[in-house]
Write a protein that holds these residues in place. Sequence first.
Motif: not given
Length: 477
Positions: A108-128, A165-167
Amino acid sequence: MGSAVTASCTIRWERCRGLEDGQPLISWLLDSEPMAGRQRRGVGGTEVSELRVPQLNRPQAKLWCCVEWNGTKQRVGVAEIRAGYPPGKPSNLSCLLDLGDYGLTCRWQQGADGHLPTNVMPKCATSRSPAVTGCTPQNGHSQCTVPRRLLQLYRPMELWVTATNALGTAESERLRIDPMDVAKLDPPTLQSIRSMPPQTDCVTLTWTMTPRNAHMELRCELRYRAPEDPSWGVLTGIAGHAGTVQHCKFLFGTLYHFQMRCRRDLARGYWSEWSVSRNYTTHEKAPEGKLDAWWSTRTAAGRMEVQLRWKAPRRQEANGRVLGYRVALGSRRRGREPQTVCNTNDTHCDFTVPVRTGRVYLSAYNAAGESSATEVILLERKGQPLAGLRAVPAGDRSLWVHWEAAPVPVVAYVLEWQPVSSEPGHCSACWQLERNGTTTTTLIRGKLGAAGCPSPPTGLCGAVLCLHPGLTAQSLH
């Protein structure tokens, strides 16, 4: 970022013994910039200073609380300030399934820099099942691999990326896929290539898929190219499980490079890499068709000297390549082996024949055979020169050529040209045939820049010759 910052600093008197007047004076530093606060007496023997920064426009700063001591500022406390924005929305999420371990690698491409520590996590889900964290990116990379145990193959899943991030928290658009739809397959293996059926312009290819791809419904593409071709020809829509395909309209006796690739028969599937290239030379076929020819003759010492020129046949799918040309006296149709007077791979030949020879036979050949012979009638040169020959530019690579009508009926015209710097009297570098005997104009198009032929504005010398049964007329200019 851009918000106001407030701070307070409290000093206890008893801890400031040694001051000359016993009154602590509190000041502030934002990084190295002095700031003015409002100081007041607090409760319980304290001194309090309060500071308000109207707008903080830097992502990081240190705010120091200082006490004046013997004329110097002593730093007694510090707060680290982090400023920024809510996280930018991740975008362009895409995933690819590795059929080796069935791990789903997402990027993926990161979003705009928020200048704060940022936690990026891929998520996944199924119908069940509820949403889970698919994987953890390493070292700030914008990719990671969701393991097989979290995937449901051949069933739709949702994947997305969260940035926190914190915001606040931002989510990418959700990607709804069956993981098998984004599998990148192994390239096929080209096994054999043959010219089939024989003596046609068709080629039959066979291939195999790796065992882990063989059970899938696949769609494949074949591409091919001769070394001199500017681009690949592509055959699409090949059923991958068929294992064989036939394609036609190849040139005879020509080396081709072939490659193949496949994907699942779904619009979102990834193509495999192109297969290892396989080379194949198509079979030879004897040349076909008649040859346009032009000649001049001269009688000397009881023999007739002939200068014969012809056009190479245009290379087409239905015609074999030419390795050489043969000029012969007599035809095989009369039951006798013809006498060869010239054998060459060029498009002209000079030879002598008995003075009463009325015709010769011109043919093209290659390893597969010989074309039918073109009969060349060696007519006597008679008649008057044509008048009024002139040329007018018709673009960067063309000329209109005009002349006056011949005084006798005409079968065809031949126009010859060459650079004016060439030896006089041998105006035979280039020529073309005008088959309309009633015309008095013709266009030389796209030939002036050919090898051995001059390009405008180089001067030309030319000859227009009119032909009819038993008579020729020639005019040199």
